[in-house]
Design a protein around this motif. Structure first.
Motif, short mmCIF file in Angstrom:
data_model
loop_
_atom_site.label_atom_id
_atom_site.label_comp_id
_atom_site.label_asym_id
_atom_site.label_seq_id
_atom_site.Cartn_x
_atom_site.Cartn_y
_atom_site.Cartn_z
N LYS A 22 -6.56 55.87 -40.18
CA LYS A 22 -5.80 56.04 -41.52
C LYS A 22 -4.69 56.79 -41.17
O LYS A 22 -3.58 56.67 -41.61
CB LYS A 22 -6.41 56.03 -42.76
N PHE A 32 8.40 56.05 -38.98
CA PHE A 32 9.21 54.90 -39.17
C PHE A 32 9.88 54.88 -40.52
O PHE A 32 11.21 54.54 -40.11
CB PHE A 32 8.12 53.71 -39.22
N HIS A 88 0.32 52.88 -34.35
CA HIS A 88 0.43 52.30 -35.52
C HIS A 88 -0.27 50.75 -35.52
O HIS A 88 -1.24 50.64 -36.29
CB HIS A 88 1.79 52.29 -36.02
N GLY A 126 2.81 42.85 -41.26
CA GLY A 126 2.99 44.05 -40.21
C GLY A 126 3.22 43.15 -38.91
O GLY A 126 3.89 43.52 -38.14
N HIS A 185 6.28 45.74 -46.98
CA HIS A 185 5.45 46.61 -46.23
C HIS A 185 5.61 48.28 -46.86
O HIS A 185 4.76 48.81 -46.73
CB HIS A 185 5.83 46.55 -44.92
N GLY A 189 3.19 50.63 -48.33
CA GLY A 189 3.04 51.58 -47.27
C GLY A 189 3.15 52.89 -47.57
O GLY A 189 2.47 53.86 -47.11
N SER A 192 0.65 54.13 -49.82
CA SER A 192 -0.92 54.28 -49.42
C SER A 192 -0.80 55.49 -48.30
O SER A 192 -1.73 56.28 -47.99
CB SER A 192 -0.93 53.10 -48.04
N THR A 196 -3.19 58.50 -48.12
CA THR A 196 -4.20 58.92 -46.87
C THR A 196 -3.98 60.10 -46.48
O THR A 196 -4.83 60.89 -45.96
CB THR A 196 -3.62 57.90 -45.88
N THR B 214 -7.71 50.80 -47.48
CA THR B 214 -6.23 50.55 -47.29
C THR B 214 -5.64 51.00 -48.85
O THR B 214 -4.49 50.14 -48.87
CB THR B 214 -6.01 49.31 -46.66
#
Ligand code: HEM
Ligand code: SF4
Ligand code: FES
Lengths: 237, 247
Positions: A22, A32, A88, A126, A185, A189, A192, A196, B214
């Motif tokens: 992760k 990115f 990734h 993705g 995304h 993302g 997330s 993480t 996730t």
């Protein structure tokens, strides 16, 4: 029920663990995001005309000279981005596989109580982005082919290459779809990745990260969609 | 109330299992969900059929045994455990689908009963502090800041029911893991083993076959104890900063 004392288990170690994967995904994802923001800014230069845009494109190749050779910084960025993409996608696929193995039998009835559309589409979206990135690189960097009818390619004029490309409606449509996918995304993302990386250990930080996700997603998607639309409708030519 | 229940029946781990329809009558709104199942089982027994196997122990929301997926929601539609869920949360004539937790780390023993000892092994891997037992120490010897004490207490309410992993689309148990790591990590007594704890517990979590988080958030919604998502961020942070000698 009495439990047995711990048997020796197969250890995954720190690397290869789910959180390591992760973290890999989050770090490369943030690379990115930075790239995509810079790329979007560059594209918006299409609005200031052929000269301005082409000068900008040329400048990208000469940044850092004479310390760096021509295309020096660009090459470094390409290597970093290429490696990031591999890592990734690698971690995404590894976690996808683990998730499937973790629930081999699905529920007959399962409610999605708090999933956003963005979070549900991370994997297939993705994958679509991956295909898009390959197409995009072939079109504008590696082969530089011309999808329009206008005859010859514009290998050395980035402005003309771009404008001629987006005068084709289906290409513009493809790019708009891809940028919507990118927006989705990033919406999940960004939050997330923050989660993480351990930045959201309070409810307040969580709200901020979710808001940042929404803002970055909107800015990036809209910022990328504007130039092709304006080209298609003949405003930029 | 009259209801139609669709219940997962499975003789043992080797059996493929199937959903079976059971009409039940004479249910009152004041019955708990488990009492409703007790009524069904009495009817089944009276007919000479095998009763439905399901888990329960305390029936007061503190042990975490009563693990049922009810109409696609872990512990059903309310923020509580299955044993504390009452039939007034359902409508007369409703069809209710009841399934066991589904995760390869929670193998089905029979019908709705799963083996949750994977969680026990995760706790054994590091969800403890090593102290000598004996007389209780002087309470004020070790000062704990109020915010830390509050957060430790809130996360200590996790009862290990497994709803988080059951509800997670990745079958990840990281809310459980995060609750334990945050609970002990907030307290002075938890510091000595903080690094090995998080690495060992995560290794055990992965080895048991749970998936990776996730950050979707189904777990926190399903959790009967309202453990918040930020414990997963805490877990990630503790893991990343865990010292080299850990594990
Ligand atoms: C090229 C193909 C790509 C694939 C297959 C892919 C796949 C994924 C997957 C499966 C996730 C995890 C989803 C989750 O955490 O719920 C993810 C996360 C992420 N992706 Fe991508 N992605 C791709 C490209 C991109 C691009 C182009 C960007 C940036 C513009 C990006 C940014 C992110 C971010 C920031 C995350 C969050 C990391 C985290 O979950 O901690 N991805 N990606
Ligand atoms: S975190 Fe919540 S849902 Fe998960 S085991 Fe603990 S009490 Fe149950
Ligand atoms: S039976 Fe103990 S929590 Fe439900």
């Amino acid at each position: 029920m009495a439990t047995q004392t711990l048997p020796a288990t197969r250890r995954t170690g720190k690397a290869g663990s789910t959180i390591f994967l992760k973290t890999l995904m989050a770090v490369t994802g943030i690379i990115f995001i930075l790239f995509v923001l810079a790329h979007m800014y560059g594209n918006l230069k299409l609005f200031s005309g052929e000269r301005s845009f082409n000068t900008y494109a040329e400048h990208l190749r000469t940044i850092g000279e004479p310390m760096l050779p021509r295309r020096g910084l660009l090459t470094i960025l390409e290597v970093v981005l290429g490696l990031s993409l591999i890592l990734h996608v690698y971690s995404a696929v590894a976690l996808w596989r683990r998730a499937n193995e973790a629930r081999p039998q699905k529920y007959a009835v399962k409610k999605a109580v708090s999933q956003s559309l963005s979070s549900k589409t991370m994997r297939w979206g993705g994958l679509f982005l991956l295909l898009f990135v390959i197409w995009h690189l072939l079109q504008f960097t590696i082969v530089k082919f011309n999808v329009g009818s206008g005859g010859g390619a514009f290998q050395h004029n980035p402005f003309q290459l771009t404008v001629h490309a987006f005068q084709v409606w289906w290409l513009t449509l493809l790019y708009i779809l891809a940028m919507i996918a990118l927006g989705f995304h990033l919406h999940h993302g960004v939050w997330s990745a923050a989660q993480t990386l351990g930045w959201t250990t309070t409810p307040r930080a969580r709200r901020i990260a979710k808001t940042a996700g929404l803002v970055i997603a909107l800015v990036v998607a809209i910022g990328f969609i504007l130039p092709p639309l304006f080209i298609l409708f003949g405003v930029i030519k | 109330m009259n209801l139609t229940l669709k219940i997962w029946r499975q003789n043992d781990a080797a059996d493929a299992g199937r959903l079976v329809d059971y009409p039940v009558e004479g249910i009152t709104e004041d019955m708990s969900f488990l009492e409703m199942l007790d009524v069904l089982n009495e009817q089944l027994q009276a007919r000479g059929e095998e009763p439905v196997a399901f888990d329960s122990d305390c029936r007061e929301g503190i042990c975490g045994m009563c693990s049922l997926m009810i109409n696609g929601e872990a512990h059903g539609p309310e923020v509580t455990t299955t044993c504390q869920l009452h039939m007034r949360s359902f409508k007369d004539g409703e069809t209710i689908t009841i399934e066991p937790w589904r995760a390869s780390a929670f193998p089905i023993i029979r019908d709705l009963v799963v083996d949750r000892s994977a969680f026990d092994r995760i706790i054994q891997a590091g969800g403890y502090i090593s102290v000598n037992t004996g007389a209780a120490p002087e309470a004020n010897n070790i000062q704990v800041p109020k915010v830390a004490a509050d957060r430790a207490f809130d996360t200590a309410t996790c009862i290990g029911c497994g709803a988080c992993a059951a509800a997670c689309p990745n079958a990840s148990a990281m809310l459980f893991l995060g609750a334990k790591v945050t609970h002990l990590g907030e307290l002075p007594q938890g510091q000595a083993e903080r690094s090995p704890r998080v690495v060992n517990m995560l290794n055990q979590h992965d080895a048991e076959g749970f998936g990776g988080c996730t950050n979707i958030g189904e777990c926190a919604t399903a959790c009967p104890k309202e453990i918040p998502l930020d414990v997963i961020s805490q877990l990630n942070k503790d893991f990343r900063t865990a010292k080299k000698y850990a594990g």
